[in-house]
Design an enzyme around this catalytic site. Structure first.
Site, short mmCIF file in Angstrom:
data_model
loop_
_atom_site.label_atom_id
_atom_site.label_comp_id
_atom_site.label_asym_id
_atom_site.label_seq_id
_atom_site.Cartn_x
_atom_site.Cartn_y
_atom_site.Cartn_z
N HIS A 127 1.58 0.51 -13.84
CA HIS A 127 2.12 -1.39 -13.65
C HIS A 127 4.47 -0.72 -13.26
CE1 HIS A 127 2.95 -5.01 -15.30
NE2 HIS A 127 4.29 -4.31 -16.46
N GLY B 281 0.60 -1.25 0.40
CA GLY B 281 -0.07 0.24 0.02
C GLY B 281 0.97 1.36 -0.01
N SER B 282 2.20 1.16 -0.46
CA SER B 282 2.62 2.20 -0.39
C SER B 282 2.43 3.51 -1.57
CB SER B 282 3.91 1.82 -1.10
OG SER B 282 4.68 1.63 -2.16
N ASN B 283 1.89 2.57 -2.48
CA ASN B 283 1.17 3.72 -3.62
C ASN B 283 0.28 4.41 -2.49
OD1 ASN B 283 1.87 4.55 -6.26
ND2 ASN B 283 2.74 2.23 -5.64
N LEU C 127 -7.86 -9.19 -11.56
CA LEU C 127 -8.27 -9.12 -12.32
C LEU C 127 -9.63 -9.02 -11.28
CD1 LEU C 127 -8.74 -11.62 -15.42
CD2 LEU C 127 -8.11 -9.17 -15.50
N MET D 123 -3.67 -6.98 -7.69
CA MET D 123 -2.76 -8.29 -7.86
C MET D 123 -4.24 -9.07 -8.75
SD MET D 123 -0.15 -7.49 -8.40
CE MET D 123 0.84 -6.07 -7.42
C1 GAR Z 1 3.88 -1.71 -7.07
O1 GAR Z 1 4.90 -1.22 -8.02
C2 GAR Z 1 2.99 -1.28 -8.51
O2 GAR Z 1 3.25 -1.30 -9.90
C3 GAR Z 1 2.63 -2.44 -9.21
O3 GAR Z 1 2.28 -3.37 -7.47
C4 GAR Z 1 3.20 -2.19 -6.69
C5 GAR Z 1 2.65 -2.23 -5.16
O4 GAR Z 1 3.23 -1.56 -3.95
N1 GAR Z 1 1.66 -3.70 -9.82
C6 GAR Z 1 1.02 -4.08 -10.70
O5 GAR Z 1 2.76 -4.61 -10.17
C7 GAR Z 1 0.48 -4.45 -11.55
N2 GAR Z 1 1.24 -5.92 -12.57
P1 GAR Z 1 2.27 -0.93 -3.11
O6 GAR Z 1 1.51 -1.71 -2.54
O7 GAR Z 1 3.56 -0.38 -2.16
O8 GAR Z 1 2.27 0.45 -4.17
#
Ligand code: GAR
Length: 207
Positions: free
Chosen positions: A112, A17-19, A95, A93
């Protein structure tokens, strides 16, 4: 949509969940305008994303095929309950059910960690993406924000941002660099789509 009403976001996330934390912080700091965080949804009850939501007092739901027989209905119900205008996938992660993709067509974003259309697809997540970029000897990588269709990592590209790939990179060091790109790119792409939705006065976006 009313031009004075912010676009209401639902962030869907499976992992750390860092984004989500970054989007929340940018809104909180006033850097990401015209949007508000209405809801967080996770398929993973132990996700960091749900912890971020709890800590920040953002309404959240754990929705998965294990907990809900009709996952599409559960999602559509909660999206309606929180009057969500725009769905933001941030490390989600799974669909999305087709019914949700159809109901929110043109109003679902995904990020992505590579320059699509390369290095995308069902198996491409986490360090695998960066291992593939290194194996292909690319000198440039980055992140892509795109509109979501019913296939993984497809749909029109909204924005991309690049970073270098260094000769001594490991998948981990490249992931760290791409993540910084994501934290810069995703708020910008969300802002672009939100402004577009507000200007069109509709619940859809055109790019
Ligand atoms: C992110 O890097 C995102 O781009 C990737 O999962 C990570 C989630 O990080 N998504 C994919 O690979 C989708 N195909 P987060 O949970 O720390 O935000």
């Amino acid at each position: 949509m009313n031009p004075n009403t912010p676009v209401r976001l639902a962030v869907f996330a499976s992992g750390e969940g860092s984004n989500l934390r970054n989007i929340y912080q940018r809104i909180h700091d006033g850097e990401l305008k015209n949007v508000e965080l209405a809801l967080v949804v996770s398929n993973n009850s132990r996700s960091g994303a749900l912890e971020v939501a709890r800590a920040a007092d953002i309404p959240s739901r754990h929705l998965s095929t294990r907990t809900h027989v009709d996952l599409a209905k559960a999602m559509l119900d909660v999206l309606a309950e929180f009057r969500v205008n725009l769905i933001v996938l941030a490390g989600y992660m799974k669909l999305l059910p087709n019914e949700v993709v159809e109901a929110y067509a043109g109003r679902i974003l995904n990020i992505h960690p590579a320059l699509l259309p390369e290095f995308g697809g069902a198996e491409m997540y986490g360090l695998r993406v960066h291992e593939a970029v290194l194996a292909a000897h690319r000198k440039v990588s980055g992140a892509t924000v795109h509109l979501v269709t019913s296939n993984f990592d497809e749909g029109p590209i909204v924005m991309q941002q690049t970073c270098e790939v260094r000769d001594d990179d490991t998948a981990q060091s490249l992931q760290d660099r791409v993540q910084k790109v994501e934290y810069d790119l995703y708020p910008k792409a969300i802002a672009k789509v939100a402004v577009n939705m507000i200007e069109r006065g509709s619940g859809t976006t055109t790019l």
